[in-house]
Design a protein around this motif. Structure first.
Motif, PDB file in Angstrom:
ATOM      1  N   TYR A 165       0.057  11.519  -7.533  1.00 18.22           N
ATOM      2  CA  TYR A 165       0.754  10.650  -8.496  1.00 18.22           C
ATOM      3  C   TYR A 165       0.319  10.988  -9.925  1.00 18.22           C
ATOM      4  CZ  TYR A 165       2.621   7.337  -5.024  1.00 18.22           C
ATOM      5  OH  TYR A 165       3.308   6.749  -3.999  1.00 18.22           O
ATOM      6  N   LYS A 185      -1.895   5.413  -9.554  1.00 13.30           N
ATOM      7  CA  LYS A 185      -2.681   5.965  -8.454  1.00 13.30           C
ATOM      8  C   LYS A 185      -3.724   4.963  -7.989  1.00 13.30           C
ATOM      9  CE  LYS A 185      -3.901  10.234  -8.848  1.00 13.30           C
ATOM     10  NZ  LYS A 185      -4.587  11.486  -9.265  1.00 13.30           N
ATOM     11  N   SER A 187      -2.365   2.033  -5.898  1.00  7.11           N
ATOM     12  CA  SER A 187      -2.163   2.380  -4.490  1.00  7.11           C
ATOM     13  C   SER A 187      -3.494   2.445  -3.748  1.00  7.11           C
ATOM     14  CB  SER A 187      -1.436   3.723  -4.391  1.00  7.11           C
ATOM     15  OG  SER A 187      -0.173   3.660  -5.011  1.00  7.11           O
ATOM     16  N   MET A 217       0.826  -1.212   0.000  1.00  2.63           N
ATOM     17  CA  MET A 217       0.000   0.000   0.000  1.00  2.63           C
ATOM     18  C   MET A 217       0.864   1.268   0.000  1.00  2.63           C
ATOM     19  SD  MET A 217      -2.338   1.029   3.282  1.00  2.63           S
ATOM     20  CE  MET A 217      -2.390   2.716   3.890  1.00  2.63           C
ATOM     21  N   ALA A 258       2.828   1.160  -6.276  1.00  2.00           N
ATOM     22  CA  ALA A 258       3.226   2.123  -7.307  1.00  2.00           C
ATOM     23  C   ALA A 258       4.425   1.607  -8.096  1.00  2.00           C
ATOM     24  CB  ALA A 258       3.559   3.463  -6.655  1.00  2.00           C
ATOM     25  N   TRP A 260       0.348   9.614   3.567  1.00  2.00           N
ATOM     26  CA  TRP A 260       0.277   8.667   2.453  1.00  2.00           C
ATOM     27  C   TRP A 260      -0.774   9.044   1.420  1.00  2.00           C
ATOM     28  CZ3 TRP A 260      -3.897   5.221   1.376  1.00  2.00           C
ATOM     29  CH2 TRP A 260      -3.665   4.388   0.271  1.00  2.00           C
ATOM     30  N   SER A 291      -4.734  -1.116  -3.020  1.00  3.78           N
ATOM     31  CA  SER A 291      -4.016  -1.796  -1.944  1.00  3.78           C
ATOM     32  C   SER A 291      -4.418  -1.254  -0.580  1.00  3.78           C
ATOM     33  CB  SER A 291      -2.506  -1.640  -2.148  1.00  3.78           C
ATOM     34  OG  SER A 291      -2.101  -2.230  -3.371  1.00  3.78           O
ATOM     35  N   VAL A 345      -0.398  10.098  -2.586  1.00  4.75           N
ATOM     36  CA  VAL A 345      -0.900   9.266  -3.683  1.00  4.75           C
ATOM     37  C   VAL A 345      -1.768  10.089  -4.635  1.00  4.75           C
ATOM     38  CG1 VAL A 345      -2.413   7.320  -4.246  1.00  4.75           C
ATOM     39  CG2 VAL A 345      -0.761   7.120  -2.381  1.00  4.75           C
TER      40      VAL A 345
END
Length: 624
Positions: A622, A299, A302, A90, A95, A615, A305, A619
């Motif tokens: 991204y 993206k 991620s 994750m 990624a 996090w 996950s 993300v």
């Protein structure tokens, strides 16, 4: 079984197979469509599918047993898988993996080591590993669903010829369920797997809520308190696990003494050591990697996950915790007066369902557990053949053929994987023995080479090949020793070695594999710099990549290093705590330890908020 329960289970099976076959027509456009859904499936459906695939019945039966025996701290037993590898995926690995834009984990290896002889050797060995892993997990499911169905269903399905037993009842039931699942999995590929797993996830959540509600409202606080010792509720531990069951339940203390986890601090330390390297190594080439590669972009990989981690543990532990509470009150007294074995722990789940669950709820729970089995099984049946067809057959034997030819080859490969897994399942000692072999031996051999591939530029294809081969060989040797441990003479070194729990052998597996990695690397030339530059530019990993970075700067002076190692590791630590709190919340709720439940909820809320900023917000930025 009451007719209502039978009808619920039959309706579930008809609905699942019907949905899987109905949607299968979308899988006939090519291998990409068959194995990855054409990268068109939304991330939240893939997340539900991935979570459903991890909600397996054999693993659930094992978790019920260890929670029953060891109490709340048993959630750390799952670190031998390790379950928090999903946190590493994750935070950063999803990624890295998705940026490759390929179909399978072994095809991904070619982007790291190139397509020369060394690269093809590394590609072939990871494909073989993926196939062996799929076969091992199918054997694991075969053993688990057979035990489960035999105790639940009243009919004796033993097949005999004269005085010779051809199939036991467990094996017959397992073959029937496997056949039903194989039909729609082979027919529809990833589309059918995801569609049926989303349906199955909903059924499993409903089953978990109903069982937790039944345990909560029908069993009193006093009944639970009279059985559970205080130490059972304690997540903290010392170096040695001291007996905590009272004299009435001495048989449980005796079983703990025989399982090899008395030195609990050493066990957790070894699990953490193995878990770190295994998690950085990334997901094994199986169904969760297929879900990452199936997403539409980096993206969404991620997001998927992270969503998997969010939706899996609370529903699963509502079910596990509910079963354990019922078992402690109704099954534990029945287990006294004799020797308690691992087999007794593995059959707690079906015994609870058989004797202590009311009509209607029993049918939904059975449907939910069948869904747990079928979803995980179908995920492996979909992922394993991808390596046979795409990475072996198409690459080395039939590079030019029609789409229909490759789809037909996928059907045959799927049948072959299932048949080999079932054959292995016939010779399995127990769910626990297969669990330990997969988690400690097979994965132990996988870790070293797949850790180094991310972090060290000089590591090459031959290093990967010999490191993986060394790991597979020593894992196979350990499996043979474990299967014959009762045949060795007590006091000999072979007897002592065969009786060491596999988790404690991890350093041996790891070092043996590392030797293969280093010898293979330093006795052969480095990977072509152009391959390494392209890999580093696309994937952008952290680690020892300085020579490659300098070469990339000559070609692109705007390129920058990935300096996020400490940030990623910090997020992983927070993520492990976040994941653990999700396991503890339903357990403390069901044993009525409300102060610890609220502490767990507080930890979950705080870690969720932290990950939102450290996090999730990253993300969202991204770009593909």
């Amino acid at each position: 079984m009451n007719i209502i329960d039978v009808l619920i289970v039959v309706l579930y099976i008809v609905l699942t197979v019907g949905v899987g076959v109905w949607i299968s027509k979308r899988a006939s456009k090519g291998l990409d469509s068959y194995f990855l859904g054409g990268n068109s499936i939304k991330w939240y459906y893939l997340g539900l599918s991935n979570g459903s695939g991890m909600f397996d019945v054999a693993g659930t039966a094992w978790m019920v047993g260890i929670l029953f025996l060891y109490g709340v701290k048993s959630f750390m037993f799952m670190w031998i898988w390790p379950i928090w590898n999903q946190i590493f995926v994750m935070i950063f690995l999803a990624a890295w993996i998705r940026r490759s834009n390929i179909m399978t984990g072994s095809e991904w290896i070619l982007t790291r080591f190139g397509n020369d002889k060394a690269g093809r050797a590394s590609h072939l060995i990871i494909a073989i590993f993926a196939i062996i892993t799929s076969i091992g997990f199918i054997a694991y499911f075969f053993e688990g669903v057979g035990k489960f169905m035999t105790i639940i269903l009243p009919w004796d399905m033993t097949l005999a010829f004269g005085n010779a037993t051809i199939l036991t009842s467990e094996q017959s039931y397992a073959l029937i369920v496997i056949l039903l699942t194989t039909i729609y999995t082979i027919k529809g590929g990833m589309f059918s797997v995801v569609a049926t797993e989303v349906l199955q996830y909903g059924i499993m959540v409903l089953a978990g809520i109903l069982i937790a509600g039944y345990a909560f409202f029908t069993i009193s606080d006093a009944e639970i308190t009279s059985i559970i010792p205080e130490e059972w509720k304690n997540i903290f531990f010392g170096w040695e696990l001291t007996p905590f069951w009272n004299e009435k339940y001495q048989a449980f203390n005796d079983l703990i003494d025989t399982q090899g986890y008395k030195m609990f601090g050493a066990f957790i330390g070894m699990s953490l050591l193995k878990g770190f390297f295994a998690s950085v190594a990334g997901p094994t080439p199986s169904y969760d990697m297929q879900r990452i590669l199936s997403t539409r972009n980096v993206k969404e990989a991620s997001y998927m996950s992270g969503f998997t981690n969010l939706i899996l543990f609370i529903p699963r532990y509502l079910l596990i915790g509910g079963i354990v509470v019922i078992a402690l009150v109704h099954i534990a007294p029945e287990m006294l007066g004799g020797v308690v074995t691992n087999n007794d722990l593995e059959t707690i789940l079906p015994k609870v369902i058989n004797f202590h669950i009311p009509v209607g709820i029993k049918g939904l729970l059975l449907a939910g557990l069948l869904a747990a089995f079928m979803s995980t099984f179908s995920a492996f049946v979909n992922s394993g053949p991808a390596y046979i067809v795409n990475d072996i057959y198409k690459k080395y034997f039939k590079p030019e053929a029609s789409v229909r030819h490759y789809i037909n080859a996928s059907y045959w490969a799927s049948f072959g994987i299932v048949i080999l897994g079932v054959i292995m399942g016939f010779f399995a000692e127990s769910i626990n023995s297969i669990t330990l072999w997969i988690t400690s031996a097979l994965y132990g051999g996988y870790v070293a080479a797949n850790f180094l591939k991310w972090v060290w530029w000089r590591f090459n294809g031959w290093g990967y090949f010999w490191g993986m081969l060394a790991g597979l060989l020593i894992a196979t040797l350990q499996f043979i020793l474990d299967g014959n441990k009762e045949n060795f003479t007590p006091g000999t070194w072979l007897y002592d070695l065969a009786h060491i729990p596999p988790i404690y052998l991890f350093p041996i597996f790891f070092v043996f594999s590392l030797i293969g990695c280093f010898l293979g690397t330093y006795l052969s030339k480095p990977t072509e710099m152009s391959v390494l530059v392209n890999f580093y530019k696309n994937i952008r990993p952290w680690g020892w990549w300085h020579p490659v970075y300098l070469q990339l700067r000559k070609e692109d002076n705007t390129a920058s290093k990935n300096h996020n190692f400490w940030k990623d590791m910090g997020n992983c630590v927070i993520g492990v705590v976040w994941q653990s709190s999700q396991i503890l919340i339903p357990i403390f709720l069901l044993i009525r330890d409300y102060p610890k439940m609220w502490w767990s909820i507080g930890v979950f809320a705080i870690t969720t908020l932290v990950l939102k900023f450290t996090w999730l917000d990253v993300v969202k930025r991204y770009k593909d």
